[in-house]
Structures are given as C-alpha cells and as structure tokens.
Enzyme design. Structure first.
Site, PDB file in Angstrom:
ATOM      1  CG  ASP A 486      -1.778   1.185   1.342  1.00 55.65           C
ATOM      2  OD1 ASP A 486      -2.373   1.559   0.317  1.00 55.65           O
ATOM      3  OD2 ASP A 486      -1.848   1.771   2.436  1.00 55.65           O
ATOM      4  CG  ASP A 662      -1.726   2.352   6.847  1.00 50.19           C
ATOM      5  OD1 ASP A 662      -2.087   2.229   5.656  1.00 50.19           O
ATOM      6  OD2 ASP A 662      -1.684   3.442   7.444  1.00 50.19           O
ATOM      7  CG  ASP A 666      -4.479  -1.149   3.119  1.00 47.83           C
ATOM      8  OD1 ASP A 666      -4.663  -1.124   1.890  1.00 47.83           O
ATOM      9  OD2 ASP A 666      -3.872  -0.258   3.736  1.00 47.83           O
TER      10      ASP A 666
END
Length: 770
Positions: A486, A662, A666
């Site tokens: 990410d 995080d 996600d």
C-alpha cells in the site's frame, strides 16, 4: 577520586562510586572486583527515596508472606555478570533483618526475604542502589514465582538423578567387571539390591514427569515421546527387579537411570534455552513501573500504577518509565520506545501525541494525561500477542508431532520384532537389545526440532518489534515471492499535509472546516491534513472504502473524496468536497515517503520478492512514489475489492503473496493474502486481519523478518532431517546388538542437544539492524 582495594590504589569516577567501593572493601567483599568480567554501574550521587515501597498498598501485589516475614522480587539495572549477583547476595545478607537474598544475573531479578519488624524494605533497597544496582518492582511476579518453583523442582529431580545414576553405574560396573563369573552369588545379589535402592528414587521421583506424561498421553489415546520414555524406563526397572528376585544373569538398572538422567538434562537445557528465547516476554512484562506520581489539587502523590484511571494527570521524570498509555500535555518531550518498537532512536513527541506504557522519558520530565491502564495498554497487548505467538502450533509443528506419534507406535512394533528375532538366537540378550532399540530411537529430537526453533525466532522478532500473530506466519512469510504494498501509511509516513486548497464556490475557510469535521472521526490518515483546533461537528459520518467519506454538518450532507464520488466530476487524483453532484472545493495533499522505504524495497527485491504498489490514491501521486522507489508494477485508484482481485489473480498464477498495509481499506487484502503485515500506526481492523504487525516505524524490519523466516525454515528443516537421519542410522546398530542401553541413552540425549543448539542460532541472526 581514588580508593584502596587489595592494597592497590584504584581510580573511581565519582564520590558515589567511591563510597560504594569503600563499603565493598570494608565489608570484606573485595573478591567482587576479582570475579567480575565487566564494569559495574555508576552510582548516583543523590540517593533515591524508597520510602513509598514500605506502604502496604504497594507491597500488596508484589510481596508474599513467609514464616520469616516477607519475600519480594525486584528487577535491577546494572547487573551484568555473575560477580554482580555474587556481590548483591553477600551484601544484602549482611543487612539487618534480611534472612535471604538471591540474584539472577540472567533475568536481572533479585529475590529478597526480610523481616519487616526488624528493618523496612526501603533500607534494604537503599543499600542495593548504593552499590549501583537501581531496583524496580517486578511485574508478573506470580508467574515468575511459579516458573521459579518449576525450575527448582526440575533441578531437584536432576540432582537426584545425577546422584542416583552415578551410584547405580558404579555398582553396575562392579558386576560388569566380573567377566569370569567369579563373584560370589551373595555379593552379586548385594550389589543388585543396592543398585535397586538407589535407582528407585531416580525412576519414580526424577522420572515422574515422563510417567505422568505417559498417563496423560494414554488417557487421550495419543502415545508420544513420554510414552516411549516412561515405558522404556519402567521396562528396564521392573525387568531388572524380576531378574534380581530370581537370580537371573542380567539387570539393567543402570540403563534405566542413565536414560532418566540424560533425558532430564536435555529437557532442562531445552527449557532453559526456550526461557532465554522468551526473555523478551519477561522484559515486556516488567517494563511497566509499579509506582507513578499523580497530580492532585495540592501537589502530587505517589500511587501504585493499578490506582491510576483514565483522566488522571501523571508526572514522569527524566529516565523514568511511562506508567500508562495516554497523551502528552505541556512541553515537547523525547521518548525511548525501543522496548516496544525495537528502534533505538529516541522519538520526539509534541503536545497531544500518544505516549505508551513501557517507553522511557529522555532528557526532560513530562506530563501525561492517562487514557488506558493495565491490560488495556499497548504494552499489555504486545505481551499477549507475543505469548500467543509462542504458544501457537503451526502446520510444521503438527506435522512433526504426527510423525513422532506414528514413529512411537512403529518403534514398539520394531522393538517387539527385534526381541523375537534375538530370542531365537540368543535369548539372554533379547531384552537388552530390544531395550536399546527403544531408547536409542526415542524421537525426543524430533519433538524438539520445531518448537525450540519457533520459540527462538519469535523471541528475536519481538526484540525487533515485529509481532507474529498467525500460527503459520513465519512459514508463509518464508515462502512469499511477491509483495503487494500500500502507499499511504506504508511506503509514506501517513502524515499528509495540505498543499493547495481551492474554493469552487463560497469561502475556502468554511470548506476546510467542513472537511476537517468529516475527517475527524473517519479513522483516515488524511485527517491530519485538515486538522483544526476547533470546528463544527459532523454527524452520520460513514466511510466508503476506496471512494471517500460522507456525513452531515449543520444539517447539510457533504462528501469528501474522489471527484466522481464527491462532486460528480472526472477523477483527477485530487480530493474534492461536494454533495455528490455539485463541487464546492478542491484540495491537493502530499505525504512524505518514509526515509528507509527505498532501501526496504531494494532489500525485498534482493530477496526475490517482486514489489507491486497497489493504492487507492490518484495516479499522479502513486506514480511519483513508485518512480522514487524504483517500483515499475503500479496500480492506482484501487478499491478494496480491486486490491483483493489483484491478490487473487497473483495467487491463481502460482504466486505466494505478501501484503503490507495499514488502513481500513487494506483489511480485505491483508486477510486474503498468503501472509500479511500491518504497520504499527494502522487501523485496528488491519491489525486483526494481519499475520504480523510491525510495532516500530521502520519498514526495514520487513526484509529482516523475511530473512529470519527463511532461516527459521532452513533450521527447522535441518533439525527434522537430523532427527530422522539419526533415528534411521541408530536403529539398525541397536537392532544388531552393537549399542548397549546405556550408550543408547547417551546418543539420544546428544541428538536432542544438537537440535536445541542449532535452533538457538536464530537468536543471533545475521545482519540484525541496530
């Protein structure tokens, strides 16, 4: 300043150390300087006031009543070696009212037994501090006492086994030396009965853990290592007793006691090794102080940490440990969070920043408003997470256990066949050789191969601030070949800043306040970019993953997010504020890339993990980060469902995917990947979905963990290969009668020690970062 020690003039750093050195010399304990292998701790000039430790409410959770008075365990700073423990033992025992003292240089704990009627505890602790060993109240003392009792019981069993085995083998040697069969029957019977007497406590006291374990395994119909050990020992013992009663040719008391001694020694060393590997748990458990300074209307008071509650304001002096989770109030401060995160660099905190129990205040005192205490603190959560990880049973451990159980059953069958075969040839040797087969092939090493390696690896991960939450986290991490990353909060710091704000209509100040209200409780890192000291309150706030956030401010509905979601316009990578159809304002933000992100990505690539950047952010910002980090495989404006689809496609092509993220969006991809890692500052849902959590801010811990996982897999493979190879090789030698039962016991113990020593190499991984 100089002092005289053993007739020689020695230099000391300060008057405090000079006073300590003079006391050590005058007390006749100058041997300390000869025994120690590292310098002692510096003694502070100002003596700490330990009078609060005499309070009943402080001692209630830490001291226990004994016939001689009370007993307490404290943790000491500055205890480096066995000489330090020797000095503490001898110095405290000279204090009036102290009946016993015991220091452990490995754990840093000191046990003190004293009579409170004769001397207060504060006086004893003042002596300890005057020697340079600053005491702290030990947390988790009940568990520590139980571990100490268990260790003492095992030491007692080991001592009885060593003494009994030595005597039994000495008497057995006299019988073995009678090769010409010239010993009088009465003398031979005398040696056998003496051997029986010294062997009995070894078998039934020292060997009791194996007998009790066998009873449990048979009750659950899951025969394992204890079944094999106990049955072998009892067979040798009772067969020898029968032969003694009937005056037979052979007895095997020595084999029974040697088996107990060697295996008990191997188990003791293995538990000590696992205890060392689990030392991180002990360090975490005792990190939270027992006392805190709470502000009151008239000043401040020292209270037990258990008395703190949310809303209390606590003062933490420089060098002291933060007692609870909360927020910093007042001046900025620097804190050492290495115990929690594995990062040695001090972290600068500003007013309003979160502080965590177990952190150490550096340089200047601070004030903390308590938010969470006790089991709710992050420190307690880390302790529970590490504890669960070390107690978990991954697939490879279940495989080893299943192999060991089947091997035990097969071994009994093989021993029976060996006994029958030798009975046809040499009946007098049949039992001895069958016993040697059982002993030499005991799958102790096979049972220790996996848990010892995993315990050591988890202890190393915890020292780095990496928490393995899933049972198979390490195994899956070692097999990963693609890493899906990410952007926001993972490759970037998750600290967005507002670069540009443009009002499409109306006043931009008003729109900023509305954006801040929407983001305030949305749980998204972008809230930092819009944070304002005061502003309106949004209601009915709802986050739409991958799109944005919506809510009502002053009765009017707003949306903040992608242009097509918030303003009905084509997506341009910026944030828009609108009502879903009409645009009100446009915002551009930036989020700095983590300083170590480039090095971490390069290290992952060197390890053979192909990096892919998959983000819900706009294409322009995602491309800029990817170019900076050298990532060529990029996907932007991905919804949680899109991210999960990318992972599923990779898995369908045979890849094992490591996902790192995080945020709330996600969570699906973290749950769907083969193995996943959540960042420390991530959303709780992301933590629950992940297999590992990076408790520290450094992304470099990720490639470190991959290396350790692969080393763990290799060492587990080596241990399993050694255990199986040893049994395959040793079994034929024993079946051919070339190995005596005593030598078989020695070989089995050596095999167990080899796999334990090999697993301990994981505690000193190559390339560990400072």
């Amino acid at each position: 300043m100089h002092v005289q020690v053993d007739g020689a003039r020695q230099q000391v750093c300060c008057t405090g150390c000079g006073a300590a050195a003079n006391w050590i010399r005058d007390a006749g304990l100058a041997d300390y300087y000869r025994l120690r292998d590292s310098a002692g701790g510096r003694v502070a000039l100002a003596t700490t006031d330990y009078s609060a430790w005499d309070r009943a409410d402080v001692q209630a959770d830490h001291a226990i009543e004994t016939p001689q008075g009370r007993e307490i365990t404290v943790v000491c700073e500055g205890m480096h070696c066995a000489a330090c423990a020797w000095l503490i033992d001898h110095a405290l025992r000279r204090e009036p009212g102290v009946s016993d003292a015991g220091a452990n240089a490995v754990t840093g704990r000191v046990r003190i037994a004293w009579d409170p009627e004769r001397t207060p505890l504060s006086q004893v602790l003042a002596r300890l501090a005057a020697l340079g060993y600053r005491p702290h109240l030990a947390q988790g003392e009940a568990a520590e006492r139980e571990r100490r009792r268990e260790r003492n019981r095992m030491i007692a069993r080991l001592g009885v086994a060593a003494l009994g085995a030595t005597q039994a083998m000495m008497f057995a040697e006299a019988l073995y030396l009678d090769t010409a069969n010239e010993m009088a029957p009465a003398t031979r019977d005398f040696f056998r009965w003496i051997t029986f007497l010294v062997s009995t406590p070894v078998v039934f006291f020292s060997g009791w853990p194996f007998i009790a374990g066998m009873a449990t395994e048979l009750r659950e119909r899951r025969p394992g290592m204890d079944t094999l050990v106990a049955s072998s020992v009892l067979l040798a013992y009772f067969a020898s007793l029968v032969e003694t009663l009937r005056g037979g040719a052979h007895v095997w008391f020595d084999a029974a006691v040697m088996f107990v001694l060697f295996l008990l020694a191997a188990r003791f060393l293995e538990r000590m090794a696992r205890r060392q590997a689990s030392a991180r748990l002990d360090t975490l458990a005792r990190a939270q102080p027992a006392l805190a300074w709470r502000e009151t209307a008239g000043g401040r008071e020292q209270v037990p940490v258990s008395a703190l509650s949310a809303g209390d304001v606590v003062q933490v002096a420089a060098g002291d440990t933060v007692p609870a989770d909360g927020e910093l109030i007042g001046d900025a401060a620097a804190l050492d969070e290495s115990l929690l995160t594995g990062e040695a660099t001090a972290v600068d905190k500003q007013a309003g920043d979160a502080l965590y129990a177990g952190s150490t205040c550096r340089e200047a005192p601070l004030r903390l408003r308590v938010q969470r205490t006790g089991s709710d603190t992050r420190l307690s959560q880390l302790v529970r997470a590490v504890d669960r990880a070390q107690a978990s049973r991954p697939r490879v451990a279940h495989f080893a256990d299943a192999v060991a159980r089947r091997f035990v059953v097969s071994l009994f069958v093989v021993a029976g066949l060996v006994f029958w075969a030798w009975w046809q040839v040499q009946p007098e040797r049949a039992f001895e050789i069958a016993l040697a087969v059982l002993v030499v092939s005991c799958p102790c090493a096979l049972s220790l191969a996996v848990p010892t390696a995993l315990a050591t690896a988890h202890g190393t991960l915890a020292r780095w601030g990496v928490l393995a939450l899933g049972a198979d986290a390490l195994e899956n991490l070692a097999r990963a070949d693609v890493v899906v990353l990410d952007k926001t909060g993972t490759l970037t710091l998750g600290q967005p800043r507002l670069l540009h704000a443009e009002a499409i209509e109306g006043d931009i100040g008003q729109w900023r306040r509305i954006a801040a209200a929407l983001e305030c409780n949305a749980g998204h890192p972008l809230a930092l970019a819009f944070a304002l000291p005061d502003g309106p309150v949004a209601t009915a706030v709802r986050t739409v993953p991958g799109q944005g956030v919506q809510g009502e401010v002053d009765g009017r509905a707003y949306r903040l997010g992608r242009a097509d979601y918030a303003a009905g316009r084509a997506d341009d990578g910026a944030l828009w504020l609108g009502d879903g159809a009409r645009a009100l304002a446009r915002f551009e933000t930036t989020d700095p890339v983590r300083p170590e992100a480039g090095e971490a990505v390069a290290a992952l690539r060197e390890l053979g993990l192909q990096p892919r950047l998959v983000s819900g952010d706009g294409a322009t910002r995602v491309a800029a980060v990817a170019d900076q980090l050298g990532i060529t495989d990029v996907a932007s404006r991905q919804s949680p469902e899109d991210k999960l689809a990318i992972v599923r496609a990779l898995q369908a092509n045979g890849h094992r995917v490591l996902a790192v993220g995080d945020g709330l969006n996600d969570a699906p991809v973290l749950a769907g990947a083969d193995v996943s890692v959540a960042m420390a500052g991530g959303a709780p849902l992301a933590h629950r979905s992940a297999d590992l959590v990076l408790a520290g801010p450094s992304l470099l811990r990720l490639p470190q963990s991959v290396r350790l996982a692969r080393r763990t897999r290799r060492i587990i493979g080596q241990n399993l290969a050694w255990a199986l190879a040893y049994n395959v090789v040793a079994l034929p030698f024993a079946a051919l009668g070339w190995v005596s039962p005593g030598l078989a016991a020695l070989g089995m113990a050596a095999s167990s020690l080899i796999v334990t020593a090999n697993a301990l190499r994981l505690g000193r991984p190559h390339g560990e970062l400072a």
